[in-house]
Design an enzyme around this catalytic site. Structure first.
Site, PDB file in Angstrom:
ATOM      1  N   LEU A  52       0.840  -1.199   0.000  1.00  0.00           N
ATOM      2  CA  LEU A  52       0.000   0.000   0.000  1.00  0.00           C
ATOM      3  C   LEU A  52       0.875   1.249   0.000  1.00  0.00           C
ATOM      4  O   LEU A  52       1.917   1.289   0.652  1.00  0.00           O
ATOM      5  CB  LEU A  52      -0.880   0.042   1.251  1.00  0.00           C
ATOM      6  CG  LEU A  52      -1.910  -1.083   1.431  1.00  0.00           C
ATOM      7  CD1 LEU A  52      -2.652  -0.899   2.764  1.00  0.00           C
ATOM      8  CD2 LEU A  52      -2.885  -1.113   0.274  1.00  0.00           C
ATOM      9  N   TYR A  58      11.984   1.116   1.067  1.00  0.00           N
ATOM     10  CA  TYR A  58      13.087   1.769   0.365  1.00  0.00           C
ATOM     11  C   TYR A  58      14.044   2.322   1.409  1.00  0.00           C
ATOM     12  O   TYR A  58      13.613   2.769   2.479  1.00  0.00           O
ATOM     13  CB  TYR A  58      12.551   2.896  -0.530  1.00  0.00           C
ATOM     14  CG  TYR A  58      13.630   3.560  -1.351  1.00  0.00           C
ATOM     15  CD1 TYR A  58      14.290   2.856  -2.369  1.00  0.00           C
ATOM     16  CD2 TYR A  58      14.005   4.877  -1.114  1.00  0.00           C
ATOM     17  CE1 TYR A  58      15.289   3.450  -3.113  1.00  0.00           C
ATOM     18  CE2 TYR A  58      15.004   5.484  -1.853  1.00  0.00           C
ATOM     19  CZ  TYR A  58      15.648   4.766  -2.865  1.00  0.00           C
ATOM     20  OH  TYR A  58      16.641   5.359  -3.596  1.00  0.00           O
ATOM     21  N   TYR A  89      14.567  10.932   2.134  1.00  0.00           N
ATOM     22  CA  TYR A  89      13.834   9.696   2.358  1.00  0.00           C
ATOM     23  C   TYR A  89      14.122   9.077   3.724  1.00  0.00           C
ATOM     24  O   TYR A  89      13.288   9.123   4.617  1.00  0.00           O
ATOM     25  CB  TYR A  89      14.143   8.688   1.233  1.00  0.00           C
ATOM     26  CG  TYR A  89      13.052   7.646   1.123  1.00  0.00           C
ATOM     27  CD1 TYR A  89      12.024   7.774   0.202  1.00  0.00           C
ATOM     28  CD2 TYR A  89      13.003   6.560   2.001  1.00  0.00           C
ATOM     29  CE1 TYR A  89      10.998   6.831   0.136  1.00  0.00           C
ATOM     30  CE2 TYR A  89      11.983   5.624   1.947  1.00  0.00           C
ATOM     31  CZ  TYR A  89      10.985   5.760   1.003  1.00  0.00           C
ATOM     32  OH  TYR A  89       9.964   4.845   0.958  1.00  0.00           O
ATOM     33  N   LYS A  98       9.178   3.657   7.394  1.00  0.00           N
ATOM     34  CA  LYS A  98       9.795   2.418   6.908  1.00  0.00           C
ATOM     35  C   LYS A  98      10.571   1.716   8.031  1.00  0.00           C
ATOM     36  O   LYS A  98      10.573   0.492   8.110  1.00  0.00           O
ATOM     37  CB  LYS A  98      10.697   2.694   5.708  1.00  0.00           C
ATOM     38  CG  LYS A  98       9.941   3.134   4.440  1.00  0.00           C
ATOM     39  CD  LYS A  98       8.895   2.124   3.988  1.00  0.00           C
ATOM     40  CE  LYS A  98       8.264   2.489   2.642  1.00  0.00           C
ATOM     41  NZ  LYS A  98       7.093   1.622   2.337  1.00  0.00           N
TER      42      LYS A  98
HETATM   43  P1  NAI Z   1       1.468   2.865  -6.125  1.00  0.00           P
HETATM   44  O1  NAI Z   1       0.861   4.179  -5.860  1.00  0.00           O
HETATM   45  O2  NAI Z   1       1.769   2.490  -7.535  1.00  0.00           O
HETATM   46  O3  NAI Z   1       0.550   1.687  -5.514  1.00  0.00           O
HETATM   47  C1  NAI Z   1      -0.153   1.858  -4.315  1.00  0.00           C
HETATM   48  C2  NAI Z   1      -1.276   0.849  -4.222  1.00  0.00           C
HETATM   49  O4  NAI Z   1      -1.937   1.020  -2.960  1.00  0.00           O
HETATM   50  C3  NAI Z   1      -2.357   0.996  -5.286  1.00  0.00           C
HETATM   51  O5  NAI Z   1      -2.763  -0.295  -5.698  1.00  0.00           O
HETATM   52  C4  NAI Z   1      -3.499   1.678  -4.536  1.00  0.00           C
HETATM   53  O6  NAI Z   1      -4.782   1.425  -5.062  1.00  0.00           O
HETATM   54  C5  NAI Z   1      -3.337   1.046  -3.177  1.00  0.00           C
HETATM   55  N1  NAI Z   1      -3.968   1.797  -2.084  1.00  0.00           N
HETATM   56  C6  NAI Z   1      -3.644   3.024  -1.614  1.00  0.00           C
HETATM   57  N2  NAI Z   1      -4.459   3.360  -0.570  1.00  0.00           N
HETATM   58  C7  NAI Z   1      -5.300   2.308  -0.396  1.00  0.00           C
HETATM   59  C8  NAI Z   1      -6.361   2.035   0.518  1.00  0.00           C
HETATM   60  N3  NAI Z   1      -6.722   2.903   1.465  1.00  0.00           N
HETATM   61  N4  NAI Z   1      -7.017   0.859   0.389  1.00  0.00           N
HETATM   62  C9  NAI Z   1      -6.683  -0.031  -0.571  1.00  0.00           C
HETATM   63  N5  NAI Z   1      -5.673   0.164  -1.440  1.00  0.00           N
HETATM   64  C10 NAI Z   1      -4.995   1.321  -1.352  1.00  0.00           C
HETATM   65  O7  NAI Z   1       2.792   2.807  -5.224  1.00  0.00           O
HETATM   66  P2  NAI Z   1       4.115   1.915  -5.215  1.00  0.00           P
HETATM   67  O8  NAI Z   1       5.269   2.782  -5.559  1.00  0.00           O
HETATM   68  O9  NAI Z   1       3.922   0.639  -5.937  1.00  0.00           O
HETATM   69  O10 NAI Z   1       4.248   1.636  -3.648  1.00  0.00           O
HETATM   70  C11 NAI Z   1       3.989   0.390  -3.044  1.00  0.00           C
HETATM   71  C12 NAI Z   1       4.974   0.175  -1.903  1.00  0.00           C
HETATM   72  O11 NAI Z   1       6.295   0.070  -2.441  1.00  0.00           O
HETATM   73  C13 NAI Z   1       5.015   1.332  -0.898  1.00  0.00           C
HETATM   74  O12 NAI Z   1       5.154   0.797   0.397  1.00  0.00           O
HETATM   75  C14 NAI Z   1       6.272   2.075  -1.303  1.00  0.00           C
HETATM   76  O13 NAI Z   1       6.831   2.794  -0.229  1.00  0.00           O
HETATM   77  C15 NAI Z   1       7.157   0.919  -1.710  1.00  0.00           C
HETATM   78  N6  NAI Z   1       8.332   1.261  -2.515  1.00  0.00           N
HETATM   79  C16 NAI Z   1       8.256   2.058  -3.614  1.00  0.00           C
HETATM   80  C17 NAI Z   1       9.401   2.408  -4.319  1.00  0.00           C
HETATM   81  C18 NAI Z   1       9.341   3.286  -5.546  1.00  0.00           C
HETATM   82  O14 NAI Z   1      10.404   3.739  -5.988  1.00  0.00           O
HETATM   83  N7  NAI Z   1       8.192   3.496  -6.121  1.00  0.00           N
HETATM   84  C19 NAI Z   1      10.728   1.934  -3.915  1.00  0.00           C
HETATM   85  C20 NAI Z   1      10.696   1.036  -2.806  1.00  0.00           C
HETATM   86  C21 NAI Z   1       9.541   0.753  -2.111  1.00  0.00           C
END
Ligand code: NAI
Ligand code: NA
Length: 395
Positions: A138, A223, A233, A242
Protein backbone atom coordinates in the site's frame (compact mmCIF):
# COMPACT_ATOMS: atom_id res chain seq x y z
CA UNK A 1 -13.87 9.85 -27.49
CA UNK A 2 -10.17 10.57 -28.12
CA UNK A 3 -8.15 10.67 -24.90
CA UNK A 4 -5.11 12.90 -24.46
CA UNK A 5 -3.04 13.05 -21.27
CA UNK A 6 -3.85 15.59 -18.57
CA UNK A 7 -0.91 15.99 -16.22
CA UNK A 8 -0.97 18.43 -13.29
CA UNK A 9 2.38 18.91 -11.53
CA UNK A 10 3.39 15.32 -10.75
CA UNK A 11 -0.10 13.86 -10.85
CA UNK A 12 -1.95 12.34 -13.82
CA UNK A 13 -5.56 13.53 -13.97
CA UNK A 14 -6.71 10.90 -16.46
CA UNK A 15 -5.70 7.63 -18.02
CA UNK A 16 -5.99 5.82 -21.32
CA UNK A 17 -7.79 2.53 -20.57
CA UNK A 18 -6.68 0.84 -23.80
CA UNK A 19 -3.11 1.92 -23.15
CA UNK A 20 -3.38 0.49 -19.62
CA UNK A 21 -4.28 -2.85 -21.20
CA UNK A 22 -1.15 -2.69 -23.37
CA UNK A 23 0.95 -1.90 -20.28
CA UNK A 24 -0.46 -4.91 -18.37
CA UNK A 25 0.10 -7.13 -21.44
CA UNK A 26 3.70 -5.93 -21.74
CA UNK A 27 4.35 -6.86 -18.12
CA UNK A 28 2.78 -10.29 -18.68
CA UNK A 29 4.97 -10.83 -21.77
CA UNK A 30 8.08 -9.89 -19.81
CA UNK A 31 7.27 -12.44 -17.07
CA UNK A 32 6.53 -15.16 -19.63
CA UNK A 33 9.84 -14.42 -21.38
CA UNK A 34 11.72 -14.78 -18.08
CA UNK A 35 10.32 -18.31 -17.69
CA UNK A 36 8.36 -20.16 -15.00
CA UNK A 37 9.43 -20.64 -11.38
CA UNK A 38 8.13 -22.66 -8.47
CA UNK A 39 6.29 -20.07 -6.35
CA UNK A 40 3.26 -19.74 -4.07
CA UNK A 41 -0.09 -20.82 -5.51
CA UNK A 42 -2.51 -18.67 -3.45
CA UNK A 43 -1.65 -15.04 -2.84
CA UNK A 44 -3.29 -11.99 -1.27
CA UNK A 45 -1.97 -8.66 -2.60
CA UNK A 46 -2.70 -5.45 -0.70
CA UNK A 47 -2.19 -2.54 -3.12
CA UNK A 48 -2.59 -4.72 -6.22
CA UNK A 49 -3.63 -2.19 -8.85
CA UNK A 50 -0.41 -0.37 -9.70
CA UNK A 51 3.33 -0.11 -9.17
CA UNK A 52 5.03 -2.90 -7.21
CA UNK A 53 1.78 -4.56 -6.11
CA UNK A 54 0.50 -5.00 -9.67
CA UNK A 55 3.93 -6.18 -10.85
CA UNK A 56 4.02 -8.71 -7.98
CA UNK A 57 0.64 -10.07 -8.94
CA UNK A 58 1.62 -10.39 -12.60
CA UNK A 59 4.96 -12.04 -11.76
CA UNK A 60 3.29 -14.61 -9.47
CA UNK A 61 0.30 -15.42 -11.69
CA UNK A 62 2.16 -15.68 -14.98
CA UNK A 63 5.48 -16.90 -13.56
CA UNK A 64 4.30 -19.32 -10.87
CA UNK A 65 0.64 -20.00 -11.72
CA UNK A 66 -0.71 -18.25 -8.61
CA UNK A 67 -4.38 -17.57 -7.94
CA UNK A 68 -4.73 -14.12 -6.40
CA UNK A 69 -7.01 -11.79 -4.50
CA UNK A 70 -6.01 -8.16 -5.03
CA UNK A 71 -7.16 -5.24 -2.90
CA UNK A 72 -6.95 -1.65 -4.06
CA UNK A 73 -8.60 1.73 -3.78
CA UNK A 74 -9.53 2.87 -7.28
CA UNK A 75 -12.16 4.96 -9.07
CA UNK A 76 -14.44 3.57 -11.75
CA UNK A 77 -16.22 5.55 -14.48
CA UNK A 78 -18.58 8.31 -13.29
CA UNK A 79 -19.73 11.74 -14.41
CA UNK A 80 -16.31 12.95 -13.19
CA UNK A 81 -14.42 10.90 -15.76
CA UNK A 82 -13.47 7.47 -17.00
CA UNK A 83 -11.83 6.41 -13.74
CA UNK A 84 -8.28 5.70 -12.63
CA UNK A 85 -5.53 3.69 -14.31
CA UNK A 86 -5.58 1.20 -11.43
CA UNK A 87 -9.29 0.54 -12.03
CA UNK A 88 -8.51 -0.63 -15.57
CA UNK A 89 -5.31 -2.43 -14.57
CA UNK A 90 -7.43 -4.58 -12.24
CA UNK A 91 -9.86 -5.39 -15.06
CA UNK A 92 -7.22 -6.21 -17.68
CA UNK A 93 -5.23 -8.26 -15.20
CA UNK A 94 -8.27 -10.31 -14.19
CA UNK A 95 -9.24 -10.96 -17.82
CA UNK A 96 -5.73 -12.14 -18.72
CA UNK A 97 -5.39 -14.28 -15.58
CA UNK A 98 -8.76 -15.95 -16.20
CA UNK A 99 -7.78 -16.64 -19.80
CA UNK A 100 -4.73 -18.43 -18.40
CA UNK A 101 -7.02 -20.51 -16.16
CA UNK A 102 -6.19 -18.69 -12.94
CA UNK A 103 -8.46 -17.24 -10.26
CA UNK A 104 -8.15 -13.45 -9.96
CA UNK A 105 -10.49 -11.52 -7.69
CA UNK A 106 -10.41 -7.77 -7.22
CA UNK A 107 -11.72 -6.20 -4.02
CA UNK A 108 -12.08 -2.45 -4.29
CA UNK A 109 -12.21 -0.39 -1.10
CA UNK A 110 -10.26 0.80 1.91
CA UNK A 111 -7.62 -1.75 2.90
CA UNK A 112 -7.14 0.03 6.26
CA UNK A 113 -10.70 -0.84 7.31
CA UNK A 114 -11.92 -3.84 9.32
CA UNK A 115 -14.76 -4.16 6.82
CA UNK A 116 -12.24 -4.88 4.05
CA UNK A 117 -10.36 -7.33 6.29
CA UNK A 118 -13.61 -9.24 6.83
CA UNK A 119 -14.43 -9.16 3.12
CA UNK A 120 -10.96 -10.50 2.30
CA UNK A 121 -11.28 -13.28 4.89
CA UNK A 122 -14.63 -14.37 3.47
CA UNK A 123 -13.29 -14.28 -0.08
CA UNK A 124 -10.19 -16.31 0.86
CA UNK A 125 -12.37 -18.94 2.58
CA UNK A 126 -14.73 -19.22 -0.38
CA UNK A 127 -12.25 -19.01 -3.24
CA UNK A 128 -8.80 -20.09 -2.06
CA UNK A 129 -9.26 -21.79 1.31
CA UNK A 130 -6.03 -20.26 2.63
CA UNK A 131 -3.16 -18.19 1.27
CA UNK A 132 0.55 -19.02 1.04
CA UNK A 133 1.76 -15.44 0.66
CA UNK A 134 0.50 -11.97 1.69
CA UNK A 135 2.04 -8.99 -0.10
CA UNK A 136 1.80 -5.59 1.58
CA UNK A 137 2.22 -2.87 -1.08
CA UNK A 138 0.00 0.00 0.00
CA UNK A 139 1.08 3.60 -0.63
CA UNK A 140 -1.33 6.17 0.76
CA UNK A 141 -1.44 9.71 2.05
CA UNK A 142 -4.28 8.98 4.46
CA UNK A 143 -5.48 6.26 6.83
CA UNK A 144 -8.87 6.23 8.49
CA UNK A 145 -8.62 4.51 11.87
CA UNK A 146 -11.27 2.16 13.30
CA UNK A 147 -12.80 5.03 15.33
CA UNK A 148 -13.12 7.23 12.22
CA UNK A 149 -10.10 9.45 12.91
CA UNK A 150 -8.33 10.51 9.69
CA UNK A 151 -4.55 10.43 9.91
CA UNK A 152 -2.46 12.00 7.13
CA UNK A 153 1.12 11.25 6.15
CA UNK A 154 3.45 14.07 5.07
CA UNK A 155 6.60 14.08 2.95
CA UNK A 156 9.00 16.16 5.04
CA UNK A 157 12.56 15.92 6.25
CA UNK A 158 13.82 16.05 9.84
CA UNK A 159 16.55 18.22 11.34
CA UNK A 160 17.50 20.94 8.82
CA UNK A 161 15.27 22.04 5.93
CA UNK A 162 16.38 20.52 2.61
CA UNK A 163 16.03 22.03 -0.85
CA UNK A 164 17.10 21.19 -4.36
CA UNK A 165 15.89 20.83 -7.92
CA UNK A 166 12.67 18.92 -8.34
CA UNK A 167 10.95 17.71 -11.48
CA UNK A 168 7.74 19.24 -12.83
CA UNK A 169 6.39 16.48 -15.08
CA UNK A 170 3.65 18.72 -16.43
CA UNK A 171 6.10 21.23 -17.95
CA UNK A 172 9.07 18.84 -18.27
CA UNK A 173 11.13 21.37 -16.32
CA UNK A 174 13.14 21.58 -13.12
CA UNK A 175 11.78 23.70 -10.27
CA UNK A 176 13.21 24.49 -6.84
CA UNK A 177 11.56 22.33 -4.20
CA UNK A 178 12.12 22.22 -0.49
CA UNK A 179 11.26 19.94 2.36
CA UNK A 180 10.57 21.52 5.72
CA UNK A 181 11.46 19.67 8.94
CA UNK A 182 8.50 17.73 10.29
CA UNK A 183 7.02 18.24 13.73
CA UNK A 184 6.97 15.21 16.07
CA UNK A 185 3.23 14.88 15.40
CA UNK A 186 3.84 14.76 11.64
CA UNK A 187 6.45 12.03 12.08
CA UNK A 188 4.06 10.06 14.29
CA UNK A 189 1.18 10.44 11.82
CA UNK A 190 3.30 9.35 8.85
CA UNK A 191 4.36 6.27 10.82
CA UNK A 192 0.67 5.55 11.53
CA UNK A 193 -0.20 5.70 7.81
CA UNK A 194 2.88 4.15 6.18
CA UNK A 195 4.45 2.14 9.04
CA UNK A 196 3.79 -1.48 9.96
CA UNK A 197 0.76 -1.26 12.24
CA UNK A 198 -1.81 -1.98 9.55
CA UNK A 199 0.36 -4.79 8.09
CA UNK A 200 0.36 -6.43 11.52
CA UNK A 201 -3.43 -6.00 11.87
CA UNK A 202 -3.86 -7.80 8.56
CA UNK A 203 -1.65 -10.74 9.52
CA UNK A 204 -3.31 -11.01 12.93
CA UNK A 205 -6.79 -11.07 11.43
CA UNK A 206 -5.82 -13.58 8.73
CA UNK A 207 -4.08 -15.89 11.20
CA UNK A 208 -6.98 -15.76 13.69
CA UNK A 209 -9.40 -16.60 10.88
CA UNK A 210 -7.22 -19.59 9.90
CA UNK A 211 -6.65 -18.08 6.45
CA UNK A 212 -2.86 -18.59 6.48
CA UNK A 213 -1.58 -21.91 5.14
CA UNK A 214 1.14 -23.75 7.09
CA UNK A 215 4.47 -22.07 6.29
CA UNK A 216 2.75 -18.95 4.89
CA UNK A 217 4.97 -15.94 4.29
CA UNK A 218 4.39 -12.21 4.07
CA UNK A 219 6.48 -9.48 2.47
CA UNK A 220 6.16 -5.68 2.63
CA UNK A 221 7.96 -3.23 0.33
CA UNK A 222 10.41 -0.63 1.53
CA UNK A 223 13.09 1.77 0.37
CA UNK A 224 16.34 2.90 1.97
CA UNK A 225 18.39 4.46 -0.82
CA UNK A 226 21.92 5.91 -0.83
CA UNK A 227 23.24 8.44 1.68
CA UNK A 228 22.81 11.26 -0.83
CA UNK A 229 19.02 10.85 -0.56
CA UNK A 230 18.81 10.42 3.22
CA UNK A 231 17.46 13.97 3.81
CA UNK A 232 14.67 13.18 1.29
CA UNK A 233 13.83 9.70 2.36
CA UNK A 234 15.57 7.77 5.11
CA UNK A 235 15.86 10.72 7.49
CA UNK A 236 12.48 12.03 6.38
CA UNK A 237 9.03 11.21 7.70
CA UNK A 238 8.65 8.32 5.23
CA UNK A 239 11.97 6.87 6.41
CA UNK A 240 10.68 6.78 9.97
CA UNK A 241 7.59 4.93 8.74
CA UNK A 242 9.80 2.42 6.91
CA UNK A 243 11.91 1.87 10.07
CA UNK A 244 8.67 1.04 11.85
CA UNK A 245 7.73 -1.34 9.03
CA UNK A 246 11.10 -3.10 9.35
CA UNK A 247 10.65 -3.48 13.12
CA UNK A 248 7.13 -4.83 12.57
CA UNK A 249 8.54 -7.62 10.38
CA UNK A 250 10.17 -9.04 13.55
CA UNK A 251 6.88 -8.93 15.45
CA UNK A 252 4.90 -10.54 12.65
CA UNK A 253 7.62 -13.13 12.18
CA UNK A 254 7.27 -14.18 15.84
CA UNK A 255 3.54 -14.39 15.44
CA UNK A 256 3.85 -16.54 12.30
CA UNK A 257 6.18 -18.97 14.07
CA UNK A 258 3.02 -20.71 15.29
CA UNK A 259 2.31 -21.86 11.74
CA UNK A 260 5.92 -22.15 10.58
CA UNK A 261 5.61 -18.93 8.59
CA UNK A 262 7.87 -15.91 8.10
CA UNK A 263 7.69 -12.14 7.56
CA UNK A 264 10.13 -10.24 5.34
CA UNK A 265 10.73 -6.76 4.01
CA UNK A 266 11.90 -6.37 0.44
CA UNK A 267 14.02 -3.25 0.11
CA UNK A 268 13.39 -2.27 -3.50
CA UNK A 269 15.14 0.05 -5.92
CA UNK A 270 13.82 3.52 -6.66
CA UNK A 271 11.36 3.42 -9.55
CA UNK A 272 8.81 5.65 -11.20
CA UNK A 273 5.36 4.98 -9.76
CA UNK A 274 2.34 7.10 -8.92
CA UNK A 275 3.63 7.26 -5.32
CA UNK A 276 7.32 8.01 -5.97
CA UNK A 277 6.70 10.74 -8.58
CA UNK A 278 5.11 12.70 -5.75
CA UNK A 279 8.14 12.78 -3.42
CA UNK A 280 9.88 16.22 -3.64
CA UNK A 281 13.39 16.28 -5.23
CA UNK A 282 13.63 12.46 -5.42
CA UNK A 283 12.66 12.24 -9.15
CA UNK A 284 15.84 14.14 -10.07
CA UNK A 285 17.89 11.43 -8.34
CA UNK A 286 15.72 8.89 -10.15
CA UNK A 287 16.37 10.39 -13.60
CA UNK A 288 20.12 10.36 -13.00
CA UNK A 289 20.01 6.83 -11.58
CA UNK A 290 18.03 5.55 -14.58
CA UNK A 291 20.59 7.02 -16.96
CA UNK A 292 23.54 5.43 -15.13
CA UNK A 293 21.84 2.04 -14.64
CA UNK A 294 20.74 1.84 -18.29
CA UNK A 295 24.24 2.77 -19.46
CA UNK A 296 25.63 -0.13 -17.41
CA UNK A 297 22.93 -2.55 -18.48
CA UNK A 298 21.46 -3.11 -15.00
CA UNK A 299 18.26 -1.07 -15.23
CA UNK A 300 15.07 -2.75 -13.98
CA UNK A 301 11.46 -1.60 -14.08
CA UNK A 302 8.77 -2.67 -11.60
CA UNK A 303 8.11 -5.95 -13.36
CA UNK A 304 11.79 -6.96 -13.64
CA UNK A 305 12.31 -6.15 -9.93
CA UNK A 306 9.35 -8.25 -8.85
CA UNK A 307 10.16 -11.13 -11.20
CA UNK A 308 13.71 -11.24 -9.75
CA UNK A 309 12.38 -10.93 -6.18
CA UNK A 310 10.11 -13.96 -6.40
CA UNK A 311 12.01 -16.16 -8.84
CA UNK A 312 15.46 -15.38 -7.45
CA UNK A 313 15.30 -14.14 -3.86
CA UNK A 314 12.17 -15.67 -2.32
CA UNK A 315 11.24 -18.86 -4.17
CA UNK A 316 14.48 -19.62 -6.00
CA UNK A 317 16.91 -22.49 -5.43
CA UNK A 318 18.35 -20.83 -2.28
CA UNK A 319 14.99 -20.04 -0.67
CA UNK A 320 14.69 -16.60 0.90
CA UNK A 321 17.88 -14.58 0.51
CA UNK A 322 17.76 -11.97 3.29
CA UNK A 323 20.16 -10.19 5.63
CA UNK A 324 20.14 -10.60 9.42
CA UNK A 325 17.42 -7.96 9.75
CA UNK A 326 14.84 -9.83 7.64
CA UNK A 327 15.57 -7.49 4.71
CA UNK A 328 15.68 -8.85 1.15
CA UNK A 329 17.98 -6.46 -0.71
CA UNK A 330 16.53 -5.80 -4.15
CA UNK A 331 18.39 -2.48 -4.09
CA UNK A 332 21.70 -4.31 -4.58
CA UNK A 333 22.31 -2.89 -8.09
CA UNK A 334 21.15 0.64 -7.19
CA UNK A 335 23.50 0.77 -4.19
CA UNK A 336 26.52 -0.60 -6.08
CA UNK A 337 29.27 1.91 -5.12
CA UNK A 338 30.27 2.44 -8.78
CA UNK A 339 26.69 3.36 -9.68
CA UNK A 340 26.32 5.70 -6.72
CA UNK A 341 29.67 7.36 -7.50
CA UNK A 342 28.47 8.05 -11.05
CA UNK A 343 25.15 9.50 -9.82
CA UNK A 344 26.87 11.62 -7.16
CA UNK A 345 29.25 13.05 -9.75
CA UNK A 346 26.32 14.18 -11.91
CA UNK A 347 23.88 15.47 -9.29
CA UNK A 348 25.67 18.75 -8.36
CA UNK A 349 26.02 19.60 -12.07
CA UNK A 350 22.27 19.44 -12.78
CA UNK A 351 20.63 22.67 -13.96
CA UNK A 352 17.26 23.39 -15.59
CA UNK A 353 19.11 23.71 -18.92
CA UNK A 354 21.18 20.53 -18.93
CA UNK A 355 19.17 17.92 -16.98
CA UNK A 356 18.06 16.04 -20.09
CA UNK A 357 21.68 15.62 -21.16
CA UNK A 358 22.81 14.40 -17.72
CA UNK A 359 20.10 11.86 -16.91
CA UNK A 360 17.41 9.71 -18.49
CA UNK A 361 14.59 12.15 -17.87
CA UNK A 362 12.97 11.20 -21.17
CA UNK A 363 12.83 7.59 -19.98
CA UNK A 364 11.47 8.65 -16.60
CA UNK A 365 8.79 10.72 -18.27
CA UNK A 366 7.84 7.88 -20.61
CA UNK A 367 7.56 5.47 -17.65
CA UNK A 368 5.31 7.97 -15.88
CA UNK A 369 3.09 8.38 -18.94
CA UNK A 370 2.92 4.61 -19.39
CA UNK A 371 1.68 4.15 -15.80
CA UNK A 372 -1.39 5.98 -17.01
CA UNK A 373 -1.70 4.19 -20.33
CA UNK A 374 -0.04 6.81 -22.54
CA UNK A 375 2.93 6.51 -24.93
CA UNK A 376 2.81 2.73 -25.25
CA UNK A 377 3.92 1.22 -28.52
CA UNK A 378 1.22 -0.56 -30.47
CA UNK A 379 -1.63 1.62 -29.20
CA UNK A 380 -3.45 3.83 -31.73
CA UNK A 381 -3.99 7.01 -29.71
CA UNK A 382 -5.75 8.65 -32.65
CA UNK A 383 -8.55 6.07 -32.50
CA UNK A 384 -11.63 6.98 -30.47
CA UNK A 385 -12.14 4.99 -27.25
CA UNK A 386 -15.54 3.29 -26.86
CA UNK A 387 -16.58 4.76 -23.51
CA UNK A 388 -19.89 2.88 -23.29
CA UNK A 389 -18.24 -0.53 -23.45
CA UNK A 390 -15.60 0.50 -20.90
CA UNK A 391 -18.33 1.59 -18.50
CA UNK A 392 -19.79 -1.92 -18.55
CA UNK A 393 -16.54 -3.57 -17.41
CA UNK A 394 -16.47 -4.62 -13.78
CA UNK A 395 -13.31 -5.24 -11.74
P1 NAI B 1 1.47 2.86 -6.13
O1 NAI B 1 0.86 4.18 -5.86
O2 NAI B 1 1.77 2.49 -7.54
O3 NAI B 1 0.55 1.69 -5.51
C1 NAI B 1 -0.15 1.86 -4.31
C2 NAI B 1 -1.28 0.85 -4.22
O4 NAI B 1 -1.94 1.02 -2.96
C3 NAI B 1 -2.36 1.00 -5.29
O5 NAI B 1 -2.76 -0.30 -5.70
C4 NAI B 1 -3.50 1.68 -4.54
O6 NAI B 1 -4.78 1.43 -5.06
C5 NAI B 1 -3.34 1.05 -3.18
N1 NAI B 1 -3.97 1.80 -2.08
C6 NAI B 1 -3.64 3.02 -1.61
N2 NAI B 1 -4.46 3.36 -0.57
C7 NAI B 1 -5.30 2.31 -0.40
C8 NAI B 1 -6.36 2.03 0.52
N3 NAI B 1 -6.72 2.90 1.46
N4 NAI B 1 -7.02 0.86 0.39
C9 NAI B 1 -6.68 -0.03 -0.57
N5 NAI B 1 -5.67 0.16 -1.44
C10 NAI B 1 -5.00 1.32 -1.35
O7 NAI B 1 2.79 2.81 -5.22
P2 NAI B 1 4.11 1.91 -5.21
O8 NAI B 1 5.27 2.78 -5.56
O9 NAI B 1 3.92 0.64 -5.94
O10 NAI B 1 4.25 1.64 -3.65
C11 NAI B 1 3.99 0.39 -3.04
C12 NAI B 1 4.97 0.18 -1.90
O11 NAI B 1 6.30 0.07 -2.44
C13 NAI B 1 5.02 1.33 -0.90
O12 NAI B 1 5.15 0.80 0.40
C14 NAI B 1 6.27 2.07 -1.30
O13 NAI B 1 6.83 2.79 -0.23
C15 NAI B 1 7.16 0.92 -1.71
N6 NAI B 1 8.33 1.26 -2.51
C16 NAI B 1 8.26 2.06 -3.61
C17 NAI B 1 9.40 2.41 -4.32
C18 NAI B 1 9.34 3.29 -5.55
O14 NAI B 1 10.40 3.74 -5.99
N7 NAI B 1 8.19 3.50 -6.12
C19 NAI B 1 10.73 1.93 -3.92
C20 NAI B 1 10.70 1.04 -2.81
C21 NAI B 1 9.54 0.75 -2.11
NA1 NA C 1 1.64 -1.19 -5.45
Amino acid sequence: MIITPQIQGCVARNCHPIGCRAAVQQQIASVRAAGPFNGPKRVLVLGASSGFGLASRIALTFGAGADTIGISFERGPSDKGLGSAGWYNNIWFRQAAEQAGRIAINLIGDAFSDTMRQQAIETIRQQLGQVDLVIYSLASGIRVLADGTQVRSVLKTTGQPFSGWGLDLERDALVQQSLAPATPEEIRDTVTVMGGEDWQLWLQALQQADCLAPGAQTVAYSYIGPESTYPLYRDGTIGYAKEHLHATAETINLQLAQIGGHAWVSVCKALVTKASAYIPVLPVYLGLLMGVMKERGVHEGCIEQMQRLFAGKMYGPNGVVADGNRLIRMDDHELDPAIQAAVSALWPKVTPDNFHALGDFAGLRRDFMQLNGFELTGVDYGAPVDVASLTELIP
